[in-house]
Design an enzyme around this catalytic site. Structure first.
Site: not given
Ligand code: DGP
Length: 114
Positions: A30-31, A88, A97, A101
């Site tokens: 989970r973010d 992204n 980051v 991902h």
């Protein structure tokens, strides 16, 4: 592994995370700052800084990450209503980051990007 990479530290268990999927090569959790009711990050366990750094040898890994996104959408009950998968890449792409991902977002109507 990169010593100062926050996602590598999650892979190594040095930082806590709410894991929702794990296999030998891929981890999903989970973010920490969810942008939707369901917001999961799917990462390779191996440190790859961004999509700009993948090569031909990573084709299977990338496909597996998308398969995990699809499977998690079903498991987290957003498959029927729909969801968004986002990567992204780089500064203008909004990447913060620098460990590759895939964002899996859903659980509400998401605004149009374009
Ligand atoms: P991006 O902008 O694509 O690089 O998104 C990075 C995401 O990572 C952002 O939505 C917040 C999330 N994140 C950053 N640090 C942590 C952390 O320590 N734990 C978790 N679970 N998520 C994190």
């Amino acid at each position: 592994m990169s010593e100062d990479c926050v996602f590598c530290r999650i892979v190594k268990g040095e930082l806590p995370s709410e894991t929702v999927y794990e296999d030998d090569d891929v981890l999903a959790f989970r973010d920490i700052n969810p942008q939707a009711p369901v917001h999961v990050l799917i990462i390779p366990k191996r440190h790859i800084p961004s999509l700009a750094d993948v090569g031909p040898d990573d084709t299977e890994l990338l496909g597996r990450m998308l398969q995990v996104a699809k499977t998690l959408a079903e498991k987290l009950d957003i498959a029927a209503s729909g969801y968004r998968v986002v990567v992204n890449c780089g500064r203008d792409g909004g990447q913060v980051v620098f460990h590759l991902h895939v964002h899996l977002l859903g659980g509400q109507l998401l605004g149009r990007l374009a």
